[in-house]
Design a protein around this motif. Structure first.
Motif, mmCIF file in Angstrom:
data_model
loop_
_atom_site.group_PDB
_atom_site.id
_atom_site.type_symbol
_atom_site.label_atom_id
_atom_site.label_comp_id
_atom_site.label_asym_id
_atom_site.label_seq_id
_atom_site.Cartn_x
_atom_site.Cartn_y
_atom_site.Cartn_z
ATOM 1 N N SER A 25 1.480 9.815 13.665
ATOM 2 C CA SER A 25 2.516 9.647 12.637
ATOM 3 C C SER A 25 3.220 8.313 12.810
ATOM 4 O O SER A 25 3.106 7.665 13.853
ATOM 5 C CB SER A 25 3.528 10.789 12.709
ATOM 6 N N GLY A 26 3.959 7.921 11.774
ATOM 7 C CA GLY A 26 4.688 6.668 11.828
ATOM 8 C C GLY A 26 4.183 5.688 10.792
ATOM 9 O O GLY A 26 3.701 6.073 9.733
ATOM 10 N N SER A 27 4.227 4.420 11.117
ATOM 11 C CA SER A 27 3.920 3.349 10.176
ATOM 12 C C SER A 27 2.419 3.067 10.097
ATOM 13 O O SER A 27 1.950 1.974 10.392
ATOM 14 C CB SER A 27 4.679 2.089 10.571
ATOM 15 N N ILE A 28 1.675 4.101 9.684
ATOM 16 C CA ILE A 28 0.214 4.025 9.644
ATOM 17 C C ILE A 28 -0.253 3.653 8.246
ATOM 18 O O ILE A 28 0.148 4.280 7.277
ATOM 19 C CB ILE A 28 -0.395 5.379 10.063
ATOM 20 N N VAL A 29 -1.107 2.646 8.167
ATOM 21 C CA VAL A 29 -1.706 2.259 6.897
ATOM 22 C C VAL A 29 -3.051 2.960 6.725
ATOM 23 O O VAL A 29 -3.348 3.500 5.663
ATOM 24 C CB VAL A 29 -1.890 0.730 6.823
ATOM 25 N N SER A 30 -3.849 2.938 7.782
ATOM 26 C CA SER A 30 -5.164 3.581 7.730
ATOM 27 C C SER A 30 -5.606 3.933 9.140
ATOM 28 O O SER A 30 -5.243 3.248 10.098
ATOM 29 C CB SER A 30 -6.196 2.655 7.080
ATOM 30 N N VAL A 31 -6.373 5.006 9.259
ATOM 31 C CA VAL A 31 -6.906 5.434 10.551
ATOM 32 C C VAL A 31 -8.403 5.135 10.577
ATOM 33 O O VAL A 31 -9.136 5.575 9.704
ATOM 34 C CB VAL A 31 -6.643 6.930 10.789
ATOM 35 N N HIS A 32 -8.837 4.393 11.585
ATOM 36 C CA HIS A 32 -10.235 3.998 11.660
ATOM 37 C C HIS A 32 -11.072 4.973 12.491
ATOM 38 O O HIS A 32 -12.125 5.424 12.057
ATOM 39 C CB HIS A 32 -10.354 2.594 12.264
ATOM 40 N N VAL A 33 -10.590 5.262 13.681
ATOM 41 C CA VAL A 33 -11.312 6.154 14.591
ATOM 42 C C VAL A 33 -10.289 6.993 15.351
ATOM 43 O O VAL A 33 -9.243 6.483 15.756
ATOM 44 C CB VAL A 33 -12.164 5.381 15.623
ATOM 45 N N MET A 34 -10.617 8.266 15.508
ATOM 46 C CA MET A 34 -9.817 9.149 16.373
ATOM 47 C C MET A 34 -10.761 9.701 17.433
ATOM 48 O O MET A 34 -11.902 10.087 17.118
ATOM 49 C CB MET A 34 -9.176 10.272 15.577
ATOM 50 N N ALA A 35 -10.275 9.747 18.661
ATOM 51 C CA ALA A 35 -11.161 10.148 19.758
ATOM 52 C C ALA A 35 -10.419 10.992 20.782
ATOM 53 O O ALA A 35 -9.198 10.906 20.923
ATOM 54 C CB ALA A 35 -11.736 8.913 20.446
#
Length: 122
Positions: A25-35
């Motif tokens: 959460s927070g100032s996220i524009v886009s998520v590329h990879v989660m691991a």
């Protein structure tokens, strides 16, 4: 600012199941990879599984067929369904997120959670 919070760890008997969650959460524009990574006592941190923005997944050989990674893009949340757990799965599990952040255009930012402990024992 970006916050990464894991949850779902605990004590489980061999053969049991657990579901871990990781919320970004927070100032996220886009998520590329989660691991998901894990680190057992006295051992190096290792990659368990990852999932890309397109939904492509990777699993370490040690967890293939037992663990399933998934995500909810609307919530920037990732899950790790762990089945048929073994004592050797005991470790601190850490969430890692590579993302684009407000104020840093074109830069991939890397964030870690504080971890959640999974203990597999009878």
């Amino acid at each position: 600012q970006v916050q990464i919070v894991e949850s779902g760890g605990g004590l489980v008997q061999p053969g049991g199941s657990l579901r871990l969650s990781c919320a970004a959460s927070g100032s996220i524009v886009s998520v590329h990879v989660m691991a998901w990574y894990r680190q057992a006592p006295g051992k190096q941190r290792e990659l368990v599984a990852h999932i890309t923005s397109h939904g492509n997944t990777f699993y370490a050989d040690s967890v293939k067929g037992r663990f399933t990674i998934s995500k909810d893009n609307t919530k920037n949340t990732m899950y790790l369904e762990m089945n048929t757990l073994r004592p050797e799965d005991t470790a601190h599990y850490y969430c890692n997120v590579v993302l684009g952040e407000l104020g840093s255009p074109g830069v991939a930012m890397n964030y870690w959670g504080k971890g959640t402990l999974v203990t597999v024992s009878s």
